[in-house]
Design a protein around this motif. Structure first.
Motif, PDB file in Angstrom:
ATOM      1  N   GLY A  65       0.808  -1.221   0.000  1.00  0.00           N
ATOM      2  CA  GLY A  65       0.000   0.000   0.000  1.00  0.00           C
ATOM      3  C   GLY A  65       0.839   1.267   0.000  1.00  0.00           C
ATOM      4  N   GLY A  66       2.155   1.120  -0.003  1.00  0.00           N
ATOM      5  CA  GLY A  66       3.048   2.274  -0.038  1.00  0.00           C
ATOM      6  C   GLY A  66       3.413   2.837   1.318  1.00  0.00           C
ATOM      7  N   GLN A  67       2.941   2.222   2.406  1.00  0.00           N
ATOM      8  CA  GLN A  67       3.251   2.719   3.748  1.00  0.00           C
ATOM      9  C   GLN A  67       4.648   2.276   4.166  1.00  0.00           C
ATOM     10  OE1 GLN A  67      -0.052   0.872   5.784  1.00  0.00           O
ATOM     11  NE2 GLN A  67      -1.157   2.818   5.868  1.00  0.00           N
ATOM     12  N   ARG A  68       5.318   3.154   4.893  1.00  0.00           N
ATOM     13  CA  ARG A  68       6.652   2.832   5.390  1.00  0.00           C
ATOM     14  C   ARG A  68       6.572   1.752   6.474  1.00  0.00           C
ATOM     15  NH1 ARG A  68       7.137   8.398   4.260  1.00  0.00           N
ATOM     16  NH2 ARG A  68       9.139   8.982   3.371  1.00  0.00           N
ATOM     17  N   ARG A  69       7.563   0.862   6.447  1.00  0.00           N
ATOM     18  CA  ARG A  69       7.719  -0.152   7.482  1.00  0.00           C
ATOM     19  C   ARG A  69       9.172  -0.106   7.941  1.00  0.00           C
ATOM     20  NH1 ARG A  69       3.247  -1.968   9.629  1.00  0.00           N
ATOM     21  NH2 ARG A  69       4.340  -3.845  10.255  1.00  0.00           N
ATOM     22  N   TYR A  70       9.355  -0.016   9.256  1.00  0.00           N
ATOM     23  CA  TYR A  70      10.697   0.088   9.828  1.00  0.00           C
ATOM     24  C   TYR A  70      11.079  -1.216  10.511  1.00  0.00           C
ATOM     25  CZ  TYR A  70      10.345   5.057   8.960  1.00  0.00           C
ATOM     26  OH  TYR A  70      10.212   6.281   8.358  1.00  0.00           O
ATOM     27  N   PRO A  71      12.376  -1.516  10.517  1.00  0.00           N
ATOM     28  CA  PRO A  71      12.834  -2.733  11.194  1.00  0.00           C
ATOM     29  C   PRO A  71      12.728  -2.591  12.709  1.00  0.00           C
ATOM     30  CG  PRO A  71      14.715  -1.492  10.369  1.00  0.00           C
ATOM     31  CD  PRO A  71      13.466  -0.797   9.871  1.00  0.00           C
ATOM     32  N   ALA A  72      12.890  -3.710  13.388  1.00  0.00           N
ATOM     33  CA  ALA A  72      12.731  -3.750  14.843  1.00  0.00           C
ATOM     34  C   ALA A  72      13.644  -2.760  15.578  1.00  0.00           C
ATOM     35  CB  ALA A  72      12.974  -5.163  15.354  1.00  0.00           C
ATOM     36  N   GLY A  73      14.851  -2.535  15.105  1.00  0.00           N
ATOM     37  CA  GLY A  73      15.795  -1.664  15.800  1.00  0.00           C
ATOM     38  C   GLY A  73      15.642  -0.190  15.486  1.00  0.00           C
ATOM     39  N   ALA A  74      14.598   0.187  14.788  1.00  0.00           N
ATOM     40  CA  ALA A  74      14.439   1.578  14.357  1.00  0.00           C
ATOM     41  C   ALA A  74      14.309   2.552  15.532  1.00  0.00           C
ATOM     42  CB  ALA A  74      13.238   1.712  13.430  1.00  0.00           C
ATOM     43  N   VAL A  75      13.601   2.170  16.560  1.00  0.00           N
ATOM     44  CA  VAL A  75      13.406   3.077  17.706  1.00  0.00           C
ATOM     45  C   VAL A  75      14.751   3.385  18.361  1.00  0.00           C
ATOM     46  CG1 VAL A  75      12.359   3.331  19.990  1.00  0.00           C
ATOM     47  CG2 VAL A  75      11.019   2.373  18.100  1.00  0.00           C
ATOM     48  N   GLU A  76      15.565   2.360  18.563  1.00  0.00           N
ATOM     49  CA  GLU A  76      16.879   2.565  19.173  1.00  0.00           C
ATOM     50  C   GLU A  76      17.763   3.429  18.274  1.00  0.00           C
ATOM     51  OE1 GLU A  76      15.443  -0.537  18.879  1.00  0.00           O
ATOM     52  OE2 GLU A  76      14.777  -0.585  20.971  1.00  0.00           O
ATOM     53  N   ARG A  77      17.684   3.189  16.971  1.00  0.00           N
ATOM     54  CA  ARG A  77      18.491   3.983  16.033  1.00  0.00           C
ATOM     55  C   ARG A  77      18.053   5.448  16.070  1.00  0.00           C
ATOM     56  NH1 ARG A  77      21.940   2.684  11.627  1.00  0.00           N
ATOM     57  NH2 ARG A  77      22.107   4.404  10.148  1.00  0.00           N
ATOM     58  N   VAL A  78      16.753   5.704  16.112  1.00  0.00           N
ATOM     59  CA  VAL A  78      16.258   7.081  16.178  1.00  0.00           C
ATOM     60  C   VAL A  78      16.733   7.745  17.468  1.00  0.00           C
ATOM     61  CG1 VAL A  78      14.175   8.512  16.378  1.00  0.00           C
ATOM     62  CG2 VAL A  78      14.297   6.688  14.661  1.00  0.00           C
ATOM     63  N   ARG A  79      16.696   7.034  18.554  1.00  0.00           N
ATOM     64  CA  ARG A  79      17.184   7.606  19.826  1.00  0.00           C
ATOM     65  C   ARG A  79      18.671   7.928  19.738  1.00  0.00           C
ATOM     66  NH1 ARG A  79      13.729   3.493  23.551  1.00  0.00           N
ATOM     67  NH2 ARG A  79      11.779   4.680  23.507  1.00  0.00           N
TER      68      ARG A  79
END
Length: 120
Positions: free
Chosen positions: A33-47
């Motif tokens: 549907g074109g929506q972004r999907r992030y991997p499991a470690g994305a939150v830690e990487r953003v922090r």
């Protein structure tokens, strides 16, 4: 994880996540549907990205530092890069102090002219 979930868990805006992708700091895939999907470690990487930004590092440097920060490596080139950024910040602080001092002198001079604070 969807973009809204990552944003909420990391405490950033969706717009920030899009910016991080534009800067090649964060990566996602797209579902059918074109929506972004992030991997499991994305939150830690953003922090981690937020932490590096909080040190005054520009995106270019954050991009260079991220691999080392995530791996735990501390090679001499990383230390040199961080030292160069510290020196850049020192120069900026010196320049800002000089600008502030000039502004202060202008304000003082204006106040001394007629006591109103408005130059005549």
């Amino acid at each position: 994880m969807r973009i809204g979930e990552v944003a909420a868990k990391a405490g950033v805006s969706v717009r920030a996540l899009r910016y991080y992708e534009q800067q090649d700091l964060l990566h996602s895939t797209r579902n059918p549907g074109g929506q972004r999907r992030y991997p499991a470690g994305a939150v830690e990487r953003v922090r981690l990205i937020q932490h590096l930004y909080s040190m005054g590092l520009p995106s270019r440097t954050v991009r260079e530092v991220l691999p080392f920060a995530e791996s735990g490596e501390r090679p001499p080139e990383l230390v040199e890069l961080l030292a160069a950024e510290r020196d850049r910040l020192d120069r900026q602080m010196t320049e800002l102090r000089e600008v502030r001092d000039r502004l202060h002198d202008c304000i003082t001079e204006a106040r001394d002219r007629d006591g109103t604070g408005i130059p005549s």
